[in-house]
Design an enzyme around this catalytic site. Structure first.
Site, PDB file in Angstrom:
ATOM      1  N   GLU A   5      23.690  -1.075  -6.483  1.00 35.86           N
ATOM      2  CA  GLU A   5      24.314  -2.031  -7.400  1.00 35.86           C
ATOM      3  C   GLU A   5      25.581  -1.459  -8.012  1.00 35.86           C
ATOM      4  OE1 GLU A   5      21.277  -0.932  -7.254  1.00 35.86           O
ATOM      5  OE2 GLU A   5      19.790  -2.385  -7.914  1.00 35.86           O
ATOM      6  N   CYS A  65      17.623  -0.637 -11.452  1.00 35.26           N
ATOM      7  CA  CYS A  65      17.202   0.363 -12.432  1.00 35.26           C
ATOM      8  C   CYS A  65      17.942   0.114 -13.754  1.00 35.26           C
ATOM      9  CB  CYS A  65      17.470   1.776 -11.914  1.00 35.26           C
ATOM     10  SG  CYS A  65      19.206   2.248 -11.957  1.00 35.26           S
TER      11      CYS A  65
HETATM   12  N1  THU Z   1      18.137   2.707  -6.008  1.00 38.64           N
HETATM   13  C1  THU Z   1      19.133   1.775  -5.970  1.00 38.64           C
HETATM   14  O1  THU Z   1      20.004   1.807  -5.096  1.00 38.64           O
HETATM   15  N2  THU Z   1      19.143   0.814  -6.925  1.00 38.64           N
HETATM   16  C2  THU Z   1      18.255   0.744  -7.950  1.00 38.64           C
HETATM   17  O2  THU Z   1      18.436  -0.071  -8.851  1.00 38.64           O
HETATM   18  C3  THU Z   1      17.111   1.621  -7.983  1.00 38.64           C
HETATM   19  C4  THU Z   1      17.084   2.705  -6.985  1.00 38.64           C
HETATM   20  C5  THU Z   1      18.147   3.776  -5.021  1.00 38.64           C
HETATM   21  C6  THU Z   1      18.436   5.128  -5.595  1.00 38.64           C
HETATM   22  C7  THU Z   1      17.786   6.019  -4.579  1.00 38.64           C
HETATM   23  O3  THU Z   1      18.731   6.262  -3.547  1.00 38.64           O
HETATM   24  C8  THU Z   1      16.652   5.194  -4.015  1.00 38.64           C
HETATM   25  O4  THU Z   1      16.898   3.855  -4.386  1.00 38.64           O
HETATM   26  C9  THU Z   1      15.287   5.618  -4.517  1.00 38.64           C
HETATM   27  O5  THU Z   1      15.245   5.644  -5.871  1.00 38.64           O
END
Ligand code: THU
Length: 157
Positions: A74, A112
């Site tokens: 994101e 997240c």
């Molecule tokens: N991740 C995202 O790309 N977006 C989020 O909102 C949560 C997590 C990714 C970060 C990491 O590369 C993987 O997902 C596992 O946490």
């Protein structure tokens, strides 16, 4: 004492119930997972942001051996949009993920906390709600705004 209840409205839709334009954004978020670099988590996330000028900015998570140096999908997408189309408002974002089993996540993938905070700033800059589409394998959650995903947000100092 005063009790405050915070409600997050979510519409759960099937892919077929989406508008053509939303289907396109969802398709692009799903396709964006292919740009993920996730050798550590094996969790591939894709994001697609529709901008007011009609362009769509996509991003995917990029990991790093120094774990905190990695970046979520994101924020990859929203920082790319901010850098390449400065001042152009965000209209809508779709987020999709492929799990460690290599399949689209059954549950819609939610951003997240750090990504919610970053997206909120672009929603504020847009001056209007930025709709959020959280994509699951068979169901898509539609939320009216980033703010609805981040109640009681930090916004100024
Ligand atoms: N991740 C995202 O790309 N977006 C989020 O909102 C949560 C997590 C990714 C970060 C990491 O590369 C993987 O997902 C596992 O946490």
């Amino acid at each position: 004492m005063r009790k405050i209840e915070i409600i997050t409205p979510v519409e759960a839709k099937s892919y077929d119930e989406l508008t053509d334009s939303d289907r396109r954004l969802v398709d692009l978020a799903r396709r964006a997972t292919e740009g993920s670099y996730a050798p550590y988590s094996h969790f591939r996330v894709g994001a697609a942001i529709l901008l007011a000028n009609g362009e769509i900015a996509v991003g995917a998570n990029q990991e790093n051996a120094a774990f905190p140096s990695g970046m979520c999908a994101e924020r990859s997408a929203c920082y790319w949009a901010g850098a390449n189309y400065p001042g152009v408002a965000f209209e809508k974002i779709a987020i999709a993920a492929v799990g460690t089993d290599g399949l689209p996540t059954p549950q819609p993938c939610a951003p997240c906390g750090a990504c919610r905070q970053a997206l909120l700033e672009y929603e504020t800059l847009a001056g209007h709600d930025v709709e959020v589409l959280l994509v699951g394998a068979s169901e898509i959650y539609s939320l009216p705004s980033v703010a609805s995903l981040l109640p009681l947000a930090f916004s100024e100092f």
